[in-house]
Design a protein around this motif. Sequence first.
Motif, PDB file in Angstrom:
ATOM      1  N   GLN A   9       0.871  -1.179   0.000  1.00  0.00           N
ATOM      2  CA  GLN A   9       0.000   0.000   0.000  1.00  0.00           C
ATOM      3  C   GLN A   9       0.900   1.218   0.000  1.00  0.00           C
ATOM      4  N   LEU A  10       0.823   2.030  -1.023  1.00  0.00           N
ATOM      5  CA  LEU A  10       1.706   3.165  -1.192  1.00  0.00           C
ATOM      6  C   LEU A  10       0.938   4.475  -1.095  1.00  0.00           C
ATOM      7  N   GLU A  11       1.650   5.510  -0.709  1.00  0.00           N
ATOM      8  CA  GLU A  11       1.059   6.834  -0.642  1.00  0.00           C
ATOM      9  C   GLU A  11       1.072   7.485  -2.014  1.00  0.00           C
ATOM     10  N   ASN A  12       0.280   8.528  -2.144  1.00  0.00           N
ATOM     11  CA  ASN A  12       0.194   9.227  -3.414  1.00  0.00           C
ATOM     12  C   ASN A  12       1.564   9.775  -3.816  1.00  0.00           C
ATOM     13  N   GLY A  13       1.989   9.477  -5.039  1.00  0.00           N
ATOM     14  CA  GLY A  13       3.246   9.971  -5.563  1.00  0.00           C
ATOM     15  C   GLY A  13       4.464   9.185  -5.133  1.00  0.00           C
ATOM     16  N   GLU A  14       4.276   8.175  -4.284  1.00  0.00           N
ATOM     17  CA  GLU A  14       5.421   7.402  -3.819  1.00  0.00           C
ATOM     18  C   GLU A  14       6.014   6.572  -4.955  1.00  0.00           C
ATOM     19  N   ASP A  15       7.329   6.507  -4.998  1.00  0.00           N
ATOM     20  CA  ASP A  15       8.057   5.757  -6.026  1.00  0.00           C
ATOM     21  C   ASP A  15       8.838   4.641  -5.329  1.00  0.00           C
ATOM     22  N   MET A  16       8.392   3.400  -5.470  1.00  0.00           N
ATOM     23  CA  MET A  16       8.992   2.271  -4.759  1.00  0.00           C
ATOM     24  C   MET A  16       9.852   1.434  -5.715  1.00  0.00           C
ATOM     25  N   GLU A  17      11.029   1.004  -5.218  1.00  0.00           N
ATOM     26  CA  GLU A  17      11.895   0.106  -5.986  1.00  0.00           C
ATOM     27  C   GLU A  17      11.809  -1.297  -5.398  1.00  0.00           C
ATOM     28  N   PHE A  18      11.507  -2.268  -6.255  1.00  0.00           N
ATOM     29  CA  PHE A  18      11.400  -3.658  -5.830  1.00  0.00           C
ATOM     30  C   PHE A  18      12.107  -4.517  -6.858  1.00  0.00           C
ATOM     31  N   ASN A  19      13.150  -5.262  -6.408  1.00  0.00           N
ATOM     32  CA  ASN A  19      13.976  -6.077  -7.305  1.00  0.00           C
ATOM     33  C   ASN A  19      13.871  -7.537  -6.898  1.00  0.00           C
ATOM     34  N   PRO A  20      12.851  -8.236  -7.362  1.00  0.00           N
ATOM     35  CA  PRO A  20      12.658  -9.630  -6.945  1.00  0.00           C
ATOM     36  C   PRO A  20      13.679 -10.562  -7.587  1.00  0.00           C
TER      37      PRO A  20
END
Length: 808
Positions: free
Chosen positions: A85-96
């Motif tokens: 669950q992310l906030e508005n405008g949040e930029d998340m990096e996920f490297n599976p």
Amino acid sequence: MKIKPNILFLLFFLTVNLFYSQTATIRGIVLDNSNMPIENVSVIVSEKGVKTNSNGFYKVIVPANKDVTLHFTHISFEEIVLSVQLENGEDMEFNPIMETQIKQIGEVVVSSKNKKTVEGIQNIDPEIVRTIPGANAGVENILKSLPGVNSNNELSTQYAVRGGNYDENLVYVNEFEIYRPFLVRSGQQEGMSFINTDLIQDIDFSAGGFQAKYGDKLSSVLDVTYRTPSELMGGVDISLLGGSAYLGTTSKNKRFTTLSGVRYRNNSLLVNSKDTETNYNPIFADAQTFLTYRLSGKFQLHFLGNLSLNEYDYQPETRQTTFGTIDDPVSVRVDYRGNEEDSYKTTFGALKGVYQVNQNTSLKFIGSLYHTKEKEYYNIAGRYSMGEIDTVMGGLVEEYQNIGRQYEYANNKLNATIFNIQHKGFYEKENTTIEWGIKYTLENFKDHLKEYETVDTVTVDTVDLNSPYNWNIPPLHALKADNNVTNNRLMGFMQWSRYVFLGENKVWLNAGIRGHFWNVSGDSIDSNSQFVVSPRMQVAIKPNWKKDMLFRLAGGLYQQPPFYREMRDSTGHVNPFVKAQKSYHIVLGHDYSFKLWDRPFKLTSEAYYKYLNDVNPYTLENVRIRYEAANNAVAYAYGLDFRLNGEFVPGTQSWFSFGYLKTEENIDNRGYIPRPTDQRLKFAVLFQDYIPSIPNVKLYLNGVYNTGLPGGSPDYADPYDYQLRLPDYKRMDVGINYILLDRKQKVKNSNWNNKFEEIHVGFEIFNIFDVQNSITNTWVDDYYTNTQYAIPNYMTGRIFNIKAGLKF
């Protein structure tokens, strides 16, 4: 002031729309358990999704302030599910990191659609490398079963490709260039290949027509990738020839991994099967480690280190060789004094940083340092006696008669240091790829040469093997030199690739160019600089036909600037003015994938032609190459290669290879003669089978037939006066393996076996038909009959080996 109802409605609509249009971004790179990017991974959110590009990069827009679930799926990997669950405008990096699916696959798909196949690259399964028997098992053992790859020496890891020699092949491990010892004269001195088969993840090989990005050699490229562990792993293998062990680890957060291996090999079992009785005490050992550290999803570090020790102590005592015809067999006995002591100590360290700038661009920075300290010492005297074999008396020799004596001496030392620093880049947008690179290399060689050989066929009755220095015989040949040579190189390449459609047919295009500048300097030699440019191209067409076919055309100019060995002539002195050898190369290939017995098969065919000028002629003695250090010849090579591979037995991969080659050279305009690697015909088979009622009992067969090489002439003889060929090379190695435990076949209510992935035992029979193959001839003059005899130097006979191993 009153607000009109329609304005209130508009403000309410914009507020609700703004609330529901709030979004966040998830981006990253999908990797496999070797930290390599995975292409075409589906990233699905609420039944909508994207796919990763060739760099493994993805980017998805998701609703903010609410629970969302991402599914990462690929046919070859286990699914990964992410809930955030992310906030508005949040930029998340996920490297599976996706794990390979462990499934029993009923068939192996062989398709022309594979990207490496389109580029003319042969991909080899590492498991085949680890299981197929051979006197020198490993990657090179499998390469020798491919068409166009030739070797007449089971004790050597060296190979010749399509008329080239051992110095014309590029070898990379994780993009680090690998070098081999320089003073090695025979296969039994080599020890082990640099490549540790326990550590391999992927193997690519091209026999010619390769892209500009690979390098400046004339014949082939071998590109090996070591694996990156995703969990604790390891294994041990032992046999009568030595043993190996490896261990892989990973940190809890999967950012840091280690993979290390040690090996020991003793060739006594092989050497003792030859016709020379010896005291033989070799030590061939090495240790390697491959480390990776992922600082972030965009930046990774890789380190490869190697320490190798080869100690070769050899003391020949006697030798008895039988040759000749059935009607007139002859036996030669040689009594020896003296010994040989060789030492090759090498260290290698390399560091690579990989930075993923964005979804289209990646940059690599590579540095490596290689150092070798080599010593070659021998002081051996031999007395030759000959006798006729009495076939009536059961093959006994009535009396030996002295016919000659020989003395060989060498005291050679070499220290070499090679430093590399390199940058490579990769850019991809839609169907277009651009790659570039620049590399600087510093080479320094300190070489001390002193060797000579004497042969006497007159005063044989006064031979004193214990005092060869008192013979006072002029040497047949002698070398004495001290060289200190430095070579600075600057290389660069750029290439472009693109997929397009020609009607309904898919076409792949590649064009590239390489530049190479080098400067040679040193003690007592003139400084000299040269520059060459090598353009190359490839075209592949996948027709929209019902039959699965692929056509390839590759060609260009391949130039090989001289390495130190190529600048050193037969007297041991260095010529800094040796030019790059040039090969105008064209390859036409065809792949046909089809079903036979309702199982997949693939037929690969290639025709090639090379025209070479500025050729540096050489002679081949076992595995030692002696160059003339002069560009005084032209040459050509052409041939056909065929390989049929598939599931001849369900669930296994086997292949049959055939190659035809003709290569000749014209030295000083004296006319064309066969080159030392003119191997006209080659047949090879690699076959896997199992017992249907006991599937854990597996059979492996590795066989080769090569017609004879030019190499039966006396040492230092004029090749225009002698063009004798060695006998055909015929060899068949067989291995049987019994898998005692396989994790895929767990026993119920058993806990101990869950700790191991596999436990196996087996045995191998090398040269099962006990064929006497010869690598060279020793020439001896009989003073009494004024006859010159070619005494064959035979390779190994039939040998039994026992082995066992486990993995966890």
